[in-house]
Write a protein that holds these residues in place. Sequence first.
Motif, PDB file in Angstrom:
ATOM      1  N   PHE A  41       0.830  -1.208   0.000  1.00  0.00           N
ATOM      2  CA  PHE A  41       0.000   0.000   0.000  1.00  0.00           C
ATOM      3  C   PHE A  41       0.866   1.260   0.000  1.00  0.00           C
ATOM      4  N   TRP A  42       1.880   1.298   0.867  1.00  0.00           N
ATOM      5  CA  TRP A  42       2.712   2.495   0.937  1.00  0.00           C
ATOM      6  C   TRP A  42       3.585   2.658  -0.295  1.00  0.00           C
ATOM      7  N   ASP A  43       4.016   1.551  -0.914  1.00  0.00           N
ATOM      8  CA  ASP A  43       4.726   1.646  -2.193  1.00  0.00           C
ATOM      9  C   ASP A  43       3.816   2.263  -3.251  1.00  0.00           C
ATOM     10  N   LEU A  44       2.556   1.851  -3.240  1.00  0.00           N
ATOM     11  CA  LEU A  44       1.570   2.377  -4.182  1.00  0.00           C
ATOM     12  C   LEU A  44       1.356   3.871  -3.939  1.00  0.00           C
ATOM     13  N   ALA A  45       1.203   4.259  -2.666  1.00  0.00           N
ATOM     14  CA  ALA A  45       0.985   5.671  -2.331  1.00  0.00           C
ATOM     15  C   ALA A  45       2.169   6.529  -2.755  1.00  0.00           C
ATOM     16  N   GLN A  46       3.374   6.040  -2.554  1.00  0.00           N
ATOM     17  CA  GLN A  46       4.555   6.795  -2.952  1.00  0.00           C
ATOM     18  C   GLN A  46       4.664   6.904  -4.466  1.00  0.00           C
ATOM     19  N   GLY A  47       4.210   5.853  -5.169  1.00  0.00           N
ATOM     20  CA  GLY A  47       4.169   5.921  -6.627  1.00  0.00           C
ATOM     21  C   GLY A  47       3.192   6.972  -7.111  1.00  0.00           C
ATOM     22  N   LEU A  48       2.053   7.081  -6.450  1.00  0.00           N
ATOM     23  CA  LEU A  48       1.082   8.118  -6.799  1.00  0.00           C
ATOM     24  C   LEU A  48       1.701   9.502  -6.603  1.00  0.00           C
ATOM     25  N   ARG A  49       2.398   9.678  -5.501  1.00  0.00           N
ATOM     26  CA  ARG A  49       3.039  10.964  -5.233  1.00  0.00           C
ATOM     27  C   ARG A  49       4.045  11.314  -6.326  1.00  0.00           C
ATOM     28  N   ARG A  50       4.840  10.353  -6.747  1.00  0.00           N
ATOM     29  CA  ARG A  50       5.840  10.604  -7.790  1.00  0.00           C
ATOM     30  C   ARG A  50       5.194  11.024  -9.096  1.00  0.00           C
ATOM     31  N   ARG A  51       3.961  10.579  -9.300  1.00  0.00           N
ATOM     32  CA  ARG A  51       3.246  10.942 -10.527  1.00  0.00           C
ATOM     33  C   ARG A  51       2.436  12.232 -10.366  1.00  0.00           C
TER      34      ARG A  51
END
Length: 205
Positions: free
Chosen positions: A157-167
């Motif tokens: 989940f947190w990997d996904l959230a950080q990916g969203l932030r990078r985008r």
Amino acid sequence: MSLHVKDLRHAYGKRQVLRGVTFDVPEGVLAGVVGENGAGKTTLLRILSGELTPTGGTTTHTGTLGYCPQQAVLNDAFTVDQHLRYFQVAHKLPDLRLAEQLLDTLNFAQYRHERVSTLSGGTQQKLNLTIALMHDPGLLLLDEPYQGFDWDTYLRFWDLAQGLRRRGRSVLVISHLAHDADRLDVLHRLESGVLEPDTHTSRGH
């Protein structure tokens, strides 16, 4: 995608629940709001998601919104795949490519043809999150998003959230605990309807 909240107030009868809440969630930021039960978190989230009209103040956002409530709003008789196809039509999506990526990222693609009634609470929450994200919203509102997740899914989940932030996507997590503060860029504390100043900044986590 950004969120702007200014002087947000709400009352149920004479009981003041939100007392002039003001904050921003800029583009590309993981933000959190924490508070004890009764602090006004649920009311705040209902207003931000458009479910509730505030007594006063304003809330504005640009772009599309994704909302993942704490209690999954799913149909027990539908399969995971039927839910995805229903929301594909609702969001007018040309395909399920992003939803299928989320199934893999959250590690529950094997349940695609299972009815919701047979799924564990954690797997239902994975579907809940997938539905909130499958139209690639610019702002994601999350209410206790990882309830029922095992440790592997929590990290995913947190990997996904950080990916969203990078985008450049914005994420707002509403929770009663602050133990994820180090994973957030900014943290606000809601107490008795009043939002305290930022208490934490940790860009780069």
